[in-house]
Design a protein around this motif. Structure first.
Motif: not given
Lengths: 473, 429
Positions: A349-350, B299, B331, B333, B339-340, B401, B403, B405-408, B411
């Motif tokens: 992923s980006k 989305k 989990s 999608q 992340y920021e 916790v 986690r 995945l930016p754009g995806y 989890d």
């Protein structure tokens, strides 16, 4: 360590003849002189500036001079770090061997006359390359040494020494490799030949390393060892195929892999990026049993995520993680008498400044007690090479069995490493090193374990073109 | 003379009125006993007697063992434990309020909560020793009433915190809120457990003797009940229940045809069970599923200009258990969290959440229970769900916790101890 002791030890260890110069206190002073200089941290931007196209002679010379001035300082600092180890530790043959290697490297590079012309530069680059190759197996040697010295030093001290060593080594390699690559690229441009100079070190992974070139169009993507057009999907795919081969050779079986990608901003259609073949009433992994090579990025990967990074680093990290996943999956299947291997599921992923990669397996996970050891250096490695037991990889923590040898033994590891684009070679020092590599430019590596089920590894890799002024080596 | 001097030190001296706050709870505020602040300053000595004691913590296992042979004596001793323990715990929180910068303490929402706490403190500590089942019933009624009035606490705290953002640092706010919320859960757990046990005891007496509301139980009567705790809660069943409710709720809110909401696939160790308070766990799971659902649907809308049910990716919930712990992984999608933003999702005071907290104006009460979440519109977000879930998880010795995945997608990992041997964790930072 007293120099006289060094001479004695060198005779004991002597698989190779060390420098004919006998080390005296004078030499010690020289080392100290360099070691006390400040490291000139270079930002990635500066490093890449050396490789600004079109490459000119003055740039190459500049790059060479920087390298020539900088490497001895960093090498000297490593030498001094060794000298500060407890005496008894320094006497260990493995540790003293590595100490010698660094000392020699320092000497050779320091004593090289200042480079002024292209011919000088060619000689220097050759010497640099040779030194790099000589220092290839530093990490496993050190690991063995410290393993034997476990009782003489605190684990935390050992860990921090090795951490510093690896971090310094990464910096040395980045700077060194960068120059070597630039040098070769320049010469290729000059002679306009299709280069295959580095062919001997490349193995299977030609497409993602500088060694394979299809001419100037590919060259434009590379700045030294940095690829500005790196597609993680392709790199990971190649690693998967490679590992799959090894597994099939040694275990007779192998799980498949699946790669998903998050939507990159340029993509207009979302359909490609989402896995759709799920059965709703299932509790088992139907969604994993699909064709492994269908990597949902559209037909030819038009929607592939692209980033700027040093491919050999990413390759090393991904190789370590995937080795773990593959092996764990196979072993877990055997233990639980599973009829099929659930695929390894990889997602790319980006984000804005980072690329996120998740590797998900159903290999049984890591037990809570082992999780605390997973990033340690102090486990059995080279020692058990002759005691091959159950197929185990030479890695640290594992859900059920520890130990070394077996399928992914030294030889197999060498095979694996031979394909990783050269100088990162070393015998798979596993997760701690992968974590350091991941963290080197500000990324991270986190493992989430679902005991009895599997593991998720989260990699955060910075896009170094977007962070260039902040990233300092 | 003495009183005049004292005036200088009391909270709110510089405000000449306690203006009735502009919230839907005006009537409640006005109905509170009119407290003379100066008097309160001296009453604080009473508080000291309680706040100097430590909380006597319990574990789930203790709660269960207690109910294994429930007799009248045991029930009454539980009642007296609750009667003496709750004031101790409330007194610690009143202290925390008193240590806030006074300007924050003068915020009308904070004042409301502060006064509610004082009221509960007084009422419970002044309750006399419980010696009979009738005493116990009166006690339970009083407790229930308190639980009811205190359901305003979370929205009021939320609004108060929102308005005080410029006066206290974000870390202080987060610490304060975490302490308040975990203490709140602990008191409610004790109270609800006791009320549940009492009700179950009465039911059992009724079925044995045919009489309700006896003052004393028949001689030698004992029963086996566990109150709100479930010693062997079936996780898959709990998850399945939540999944159905969430899908229905979202289909309703987004006007989707039935059975078209994103699938929730439950996999992993489907036989796993553990000791827990099911209500709490349901709340956590519900919040996480809600977030995932919302993200996926948002989305879906953004991409196709209207939700195309076929394109909605499923949510996978995986159960793992070993001897000591349970892990549940949710989990999705749904596009991930950048992340920021990721470090701030646990904060109550993140500026991004400011506009969410205003939504507290629209609700009178928030008890942080699933039954309530089901009835609240999924479009209404307070920015509390995640931190609150984590408080629930950490209270019982677990954790959450996240986690991304930016754009995806995201989890989320919930870990909880299985055996209920962990003692309440009241110190959450």
């Amino acid at each position: 360590m007293v120099p006289q002791m060094l001479k004695f030890v060198s005779k004991v260890v002597g698989r190779r003849r060390y420098s004919s110069k006998s080390l005296s206190f004078e030499d010690e002073k020289l080392v100290l002189k360099y070691a006390t200089r400040d490291i000139k941290p270079v930002t990635l931007r500066q490093l890449m500036a050396h490789g600004r196209k079109p490459l000119t002679e003055s740039q190459i010379l500049e790059s060479c001079q920087y390298t020539q001035n900088e490497l001895p300082v960093r090498l000297a600092k490593r030498v001094v770090a060794f000298q500060r180890l407890p005496f008894i530790v320094g006497m260990n043959p493995y540790i003293s061997r590595v100490y010698y290697q660094y000392y020699e490297a320092f000497e050779r590079l320091r004593s090289f006359p200042p480079v002024k012309t292209l011919e000088d530069e060619a000689d220097f680059t050759k010497a640099l390359l040779r030194q790099t190759q000589l220092l290839a197996d530093v990490i496993p040697t050190i690991a063995q040494g410290f393993h034997e010295c476990k009782k003489y030093m605190k684990t935390s001290d050992i860990t921090s020494f090795i951490d510093e060593l690896i971090k310094a080594r990464i910096g040395l390699r980045v700077i060194g490799e960068q120059h070597v690559e630039l040098s070769h690229q320049y010469r290729e441009l000059m002679t306009e030949e299709e280069g295959n100079w580095a062919g001997e070190a490349q193995g299977d992974l030609k497409n993602e390393t500088p060694g394979a070139r299809d001419g100037a169009s590919v060259l434009k993507d590379w700045v030294g060892s940095i690829n500005t057009n790196l597609k993680p999907r392709r790199l990971i795919q190649q690693v998967c195929l490679y590992i799959q081969n090894v597994c099939e050779m040694h275990y007779g079986t192998s799980p498949e892999y699946i790669i998903n990608q998050g939507i990159s901003e340029s993509s207009s259609s979302t359909q490609d990026s989402i896995n759709m073949n799920y059965n709703s009433d299932t509790g088992n992994n139907q969604h994993n049993k699909r064709n492994s090579n269908n990597n949902n990025g559209g037909g030819g990967g038009e929607n592939d995520i692209v980033m700027t990074y040093i491919p050999s680093h990413l390759e090393y990290i991904v190789m370590e993680l995937l080795k773990n996943s593959y092996r764990a999956t196979i072993e877990h299947s055997t233990r639980n008498r599973r009829l099929f291997h659930p695929s390894i599921n990889i997602t790319i992923s980006k984000g804005v400044k980072y690329v996120g990669i998740r590797i998900r397996d159903e290999g049984g996970g890591i037990s809570k007690s082992n999780m605390s050891h997973v990033f340690e250096y102090s486990w059995t490695t080279v020692k058990d090479i002759h005691e091959t037991s159950a197929p185990n990889m030479m890695m640290g923590a594992n859900a059920s069995t520890g130990g070394a040898g077996g399928t992914f033994s030294i030889q197999a590891n060498l095979d694996l490493q031979a394909g990783t684009g050269g100088p990162i070679a070393g015998l798979g020092f596993g997760l701690p090193m992968a974590k350091l590599y991941a963290g080197y430019f500000g990324g991270s590596l986190e493992i989430m374990s679902l005991e009895g089920h599997g593991c998720d590894v989260f990699l955060k890799i910075p896009c170094i073109d977007l962070n260039m002024d902040k990233l300092v080596i | 003379m003495c009183l005049k001097k004292a005036r200088l030190f009391t909270v709110g001296t510089f405000h000449n009125s306690f203006a009735i706050p502009k919230c839907p709870l005006q009537r409640n505020f006005a109905s509170l006993p009119n407290r003379n602040l100066n008097q309160k300053f001296y009453e604080n000595r009473v508080l000291d007697r309680y706040s100097s004691q430590d909380a006597k913590k319990v574990s789930l296992r203790q709660l269960v063992l207690f109910g294994r042979q429930l007799t009248e004596d045991k029930l009454l001793s539980s009642a007296n434990y609750v009667r003496t323990e709750l004031p101790v715990r409330i007194s610690h929180r009143i202290r925390d309020f008193q240590s806030l910068p006074y300007i924050a303490g003068t915020n009308p929402h904070m004042r409301l909560v502060y006064d509610l706490y004082w009221q509960a403190f007084d009422e419970i500590r002044k309750f006399s020793q419980i010696r009979s089942l009738d005493d116990n019933r009166r006690f339970c009624k009083m407790l229930s009433r308190n639980l009811g009035t205190h359901s305003q606490v979370i929205p009021q705290l939320g609004l108060g915190v929102n308005e005080c953002l410029t006066l206290i640092t974000p870390t202080e706010i987060d610490q304060f809120m975490n302490k308040m919320l975990v203490a709140r859960i602990s008191r409610r757990t004790l109270a609800e457990q006791h009320i549940a046990l009492s009700n179950q005891f009465d039911e059992d007496i009724l079925s044995v003797s045919g009489e309700s509301s006896l003052d004393h139980a028949p001689l030698g009567f004992s029963t086996q009940r566990t109150g709100i705790v479930k010693p062997a809660c079936d996780i898959a069943q709990l998850l399945h229940g939540c999944a159905i409710k969430i899908q229905a709720q979202f289909e309703d809110a987004y006007d989707l045809p039935p059975d078209t909401a994103p699938q929730i696939v439950i996999e992993g160790n489907r036989d796993a069970s553990f000791m827990c308070v099911p209500d709490n766990i349901e709340y956590i799971v519900y919040e996480l599923l809600k977030n995932s659902m919302r993200a996926i649907l948002k989305k879906g809308q953004a991409n196709k200009g209207g939700v195309n049910a076929d394109a909605l990716p499923p949510i996978f919930v995986t159960i793992c258990s070993n001897d000591q712990d349970i892990t549940i992984r949710v989990s999705d999608q749904g596009g991930g969290i950048p992340y920021e933003i990721l470090p701030h999702i646990w904060s109550y005071s993140n500026p991004e959440k400011l506009h969410c907290m205003d939504n507290f104006n629209q609700v009178n009460k928030l008890e942080a229970k699933v039954s309530e979440s089901e009835r609240t519109s999924p479009f209404l977000s307070f920015g509390f769900g995640l931190p609150m879930s984590r408080v629930y998880a950490q209270y019982w010795g677990g954790d959450i916790v996240i986690r991304s995945l930016p754009g995806y997608g995201v989890d989320a990992y919930i870990t909880l101890p299985r055996l209920g041997t962990m003692v309440e964790n009241l110190s959450i930072d």
